[in-house]
Design an enzyme around this catalytic site. Structure first.
Site, short mmCIF file in Angstrom:
data_model
loop_
_atom_site.label_atom_id
_atom_site.label_comp_id
_atom_site.label_asym_id
_atom_site.label_seq_id
_atom_site.Cartn_x
_atom_site.Cartn_y
_atom_site.Cartn_z
N GLU A 103 0.84 -1.20 0.00
CA GLU A 103 0.00 0.00 0.00
C GLU A 103 0.88 1.25 0.00
OE1 GLU A 103 -2.54 1.43 -0.69
OE2 GLU A 103 -4.01 1.58 0.92
N ASP A 104 0.40 2.29 -0.64
CA ASP A 104 1.18 3.54 -0.66
C ASP A 104 1.22 4.21 0.70
OD1 ASP A 104 -1.53 4.19 -0.72
OD2 ASP A 104 -1.40 5.54 -2.44
N ASP A 107 -3.59 5.74 6.38
CA ASP A 107 -4.02 6.99 7.01
C ASP A 107 -4.94 6.64 8.19
OD1 ASP A 107 -4.52 9.78 7.19
OD2 ASP A 107 -6.19 9.66 5.80
N PHE A 156 -1.44 16.20 4.04
CA PHE A 156 -1.86 15.59 2.78
C PHE A 156 -0.68 15.68 1.81
CE2 PHE A 156 -3.64 15.49 -1.47
CZ PHE A 156 -4.37 14.32 -1.39
N ASP A 163 -1.77 10.76 -5.42
CA ASP A 163 -2.39 11.79 -6.25
C ASP A 163 -3.23 12.79 -5.47
OD1 ASP A 163 -4.43 9.78 -5.66
OD2 ASP A 163 -5.70 11.02 -6.94
P1 5GP Z 1 -7.23 5.07 4.86
O1 5GP Z 1 -8.27 4.06 4.50
O2 5GP Z 1 -6.06 4.47 5.63
O3 5GP Z 1 -7.80 6.25 5.58
O4 5GP Z 1 -6.71 5.69 3.52
C1 5GP Z 1 -5.84 5.04 2.73
C2 5GP Z 1 -5.86 5.55 1.31
O5 5GP Z 1 -6.17 6.92 1.24
C3 5GP Z 1 -4.48 5.41 0.72
O6 5GP Z 1 -4.37 4.21 0.04
C4 5GP Z 1 -4.39 6.59 -0.21
O7 5GP Z 1 -4.86 6.22 -1.47
C5 5GP Z 1 -5.30 7.61 0.38
N1 5GP Z 1 -4.54 8.59 1.18
C6 5GP Z 1 -4.37 8.68 2.51
N2 5GP Z 1 -3.60 9.72 2.87
C7 5GP Z 1 -3.25 10.33 1.71
C8 5GP Z 1 -2.43 11.47 1.40
O8 5GP Z 1 -1.85 12.16 2.26
N3 5GP Z 1 -2.30 11.76 0.08
C9 5GP Z 1 -2.91 11.05 -0.91
N4 5GP Z 1 -2.69 11.45 -2.14
N5 5GP Z 1 -3.67 9.97 -0.66
C10 5GP Z 1 -3.84 9.61 0.63
MG MG Z 2 -4.01 3.84 -1.93
#
Ligand code: 5GP
Ligand code: MG
Length: 180
Positions: A103-104, A107, A156, A163
């Site tokens: 995973e990138d 969050d 962010f 992206d």
């Molecule tokens: P989560 O489900 O953990 O809240 O969110 C995960 C997904 O949200 C990541 O796979 C990513 O695609 C997106 N995401 C979370 N934080 C960021 C951020 O700071 N920048 C971007 N571009 N995408 C994010």
């Molecule tokens: Mg992602």
């Protein structure tokens, strides 16, 4: 490049490519050690954001592994929606296998918690999570990534696959949103 503009937002250089690659190289060493003798592990790269991380990690691992792609979404613009949409689920048979999700960024943890539980319910022997970036202060569930490249504050960010409304993925460095 010190600053970039995407649509209505300005971003400043945050993590240079070299630092990202070093973190991924360390992660690769750990993963290689852990999957030794582990049968037939399956890597699952989470699109679209993890494409650069996946390529770099796989180049470092340089081994005979099976990998596939999946896609989920929970983000709109710069904030999470809290609901996971399955755009392209894992179609490979995971029964009895070690699955390593790539995973990138983690969050709130919503997306990966959902995917990990789903793969376990489909019979994976174990599901591990490797994330290039981790925002520990944003976490909203009890998920603990098994491999973490870099820990970052709750800003962010874009670049290196990440992206802002589909723009900015193609930068080699990581940028953060300039304070609003
Ligand atoms: P989560 O489900 O953990 O809240 O969110 C995960 C997904 O949200 C990541 O796979 C990513 O695609 C997106 N995401 C979370 N934080 C960021 C951020 O700071 N920048 C971007 N571009 N995408 C994010
Ligand atoms: Mg992602």
């Amino acid at each position: 490049m010190g600053r970039i503009c995407l649509k209505d937002k300005e971003f400043e250089l945050f993590i240079p490519e070299q630092q990202i690659r070093e973190a991924i190289a360390e992660m690769a060493l750990e993963i290689r050690k852990d999957i030794e003798g582990c049968g037939n592990p399956l890597f699952v790269s989470i699109l679209n954001g993890a494409f650069m991380f996946t390529a770099e990690l796989m180049r470092q691992l340089d081994g005979p592994y099976e990998m596939t792609f999946a896609r989920y979404s929970s983000y709109r613009g710069t904030s999470t929606t809290g609901k996971v949409n399955e755009i392209m689920p894992v179609t490979v048979d995971v029964r009895g296998r070690l699955v390593i999700l790539l995973e990138d960024i983690v969050d709130t943890g919503t997306t990966m918690q959902y995917v990990m539980e789903k793969l376990k319910s489909q019979g994976a022997a174990d599901v591990k999570l490797a994330t290039m970036l981790f925002k520990p202060d944003a976490m909203r569930c009890d998920l603990v990534p098994d491999y973490i490249g870099l820990r970052i504050p709750t800003d962010f960010i874009v670049g290196y696959g990440l992206d802002y409304d589909e723009l900015g993925r193609t930068y080699k460095d990581i940028y953060k949103l300039v304070g609003e």
